[in-house]
Design an enzyme around this catalytic site. Sequence first.
Site, mmCIF file in Angstrom:
data_model
loop_
_atom_site.group_PDB
_atom_site.id
_atom_site.type_symbol
_atom_site.label_atom_id
_atom_site.label_comp_id
_atom_site.label_asym_id
_atom_site.label_seq_id
_atom_site.Cartn_x
_atom_site.Cartn_y
_atom_site.Cartn_z
ATOM 1 C CG ASN A 69 -24.119 39.027 8.695
ATOM 2 O OD1 ASN A 69 -25.169 38.309 9.176
ATOM 3 N ND2 ASN A 69 -23.439 38.243 7.826
ATOM 4 C CD GLU A 114 -25.746 31.419 4.907
ATOM 5 O OE1 GLU A 114 -24.235 30.968 4.700
ATOM 6 O OE2 GLU A 114 -26.237 32.742 5.112
ATOM 7 C CB CYS A 144 -21.791 33.948 4.834
ATOM 8 S SG CYS A 144 -22.158 33.833 6.654
#
Length: 430
Positions: free
Chosen positions: A110, A207, A241
Site C-alpha cells: 500500500n 506494524e 492502516c
Amino acid sequence: MEQLIENKLIQANKTFSEWRKVPFEDKQKLIRKAAEILKNNSEKFGRIITTEMNKPIAESIAEVEKCALMMNYYAEAENILKPEKIESEFSYSEVHYVPKGVILGVMPWNFPFWQVLRFAVPAILAGNTVVLKHASICFGSGNAIAEVLLEAGFPEGVFQNLEVGHTAVKEILEHDAVRGVSLTGSGKAGGEVASIAGLNIKKSLLELGGSDAFIIFDDADLDAAAKAGAKSRLQNCGQTCTAAKRFIIDEKIEDEFLPKFIEEYKTYEVGDPFNKETKLAGMARPDLADELEAQFNRALENGAEIIIPLERISENEFKPGLIRVQEGNPILKEELFGPLGMVMIAKSDEEALQMANDIPFGLSNSVWTKKADRQLFFIENLESGTVNINRMTSSDPRFPFGGSKGSGYGTELSLLALKEFVVARTIVGN
C-alpha cells in the site's frame, strides 16, 4: 533455499561485518545522497508505484517526496548510539549499542516506498544490513529502492531486494545470518512471522492493522473535520492502516456534521490514476475489492444501515460507501481496507471513548474538540499508539510510530527507531 537467495543472505552478512564499523556520520552522508536522488526523481519513482498498485500519481509522488524528507531527518539526526558513560565505582562503566546484523523486512504494497524505507533507513543507520521481501506486486519498487541506495554509494549487500513469495519468509527468517525481522501487514501475517522469530529467538517488530476512530464533538471546527475525515478515509483508496475508519459523532451535531461530511465524501470520484488531479483510483487488486464487498454485505446482514452505498464499478473500483453501524456489529472487529467508512453516534464523551477502545486494534485515533479538558481526557484514555488532536493521522519522521493491542509492537520513526535492532551491551569492570 534457492542458491540466489542463499548468496544474497551470505552477502548481507559479509557486508554487515564491515558496514557496522562505518562511522555514523559517514552513513548519514550516504542517506543524504539517497534522499537527493529520490527527491530529484520523484515523478519517475511515483510512476512505478502507480503502475504497480493503482495509487493516484499525485499521492505516489508525495510518497516518494515524504521518503526523502524522512531520510533527511535521519541524515541530520543526533547520534544516540554513541557509548554512554554510567557513573559507578568501576573503571569501565559504559553501555554500547551494537547492531544485530542482517534484518529481514516483510513489507506491504500500500505504500511500497515509504513502508520499506521507514523501516530500512534507521536499521541501516544503526549499522545493520537489510534484505527485503516485498509484496509480490511491488518487486519493481523494491528493485528501484535497491538501485537508489547503490547509486548513492551504499556498499553492495547493505540493502537487497529478494524477489520471493510469502512462502519463502519462514526459511529466510530461520537462516543463521538473519537476526531480526520487521513486518508491516495483517494481524495473521504478523502472528505467523512473530511465531517463527520467537521460536528462533530473533527480534521482531510488527506494524499491523488498524480501525482508527475519528471522533467529532460539538465544539470542533466541523468544516475542517469533514474535509480531513473524508481525506483520512479515502486517500490511497482507503488502503491505509492509519486511515480513519470509524467516525464517532457527538449526537448533538449529527444533523449538522453528517451532511457536511457526506458532501465532502462524495467529492472523491474514481479517475485515471495517472492524472495528477485524481483523488481516488482503484484498489490494488481485484481480490481485495472482493473482500471489501463481502465485508460490506456482512455488515448489512448484521444490522448496518446504508448512508452512501458502496457501488462496485469495475473489478477493482468502487464509488466510496458509508454505513451507520451499531455497537455489537461483528464488522467493528475487522479492518476495512478500502473506500468504506463507518459512522457511529455517541451520547457522551464516555460513550465515545468506550466505542473507540472497544476493538482489537490500537494504532491511531483522531479527536476533534477545542476544549482542553476533553482533549486531556482522550489523550489519557485512548488505547492507541498515537492520539491526534484536531488533525488527521499522518506519520511524521520526528515522532515515534507504532501500535498497541492487535496493531503490533515496536517503534518506527523518530530517534527511538535507531535502537530497535541493536543490543545494549554493558561494559563494566576495572
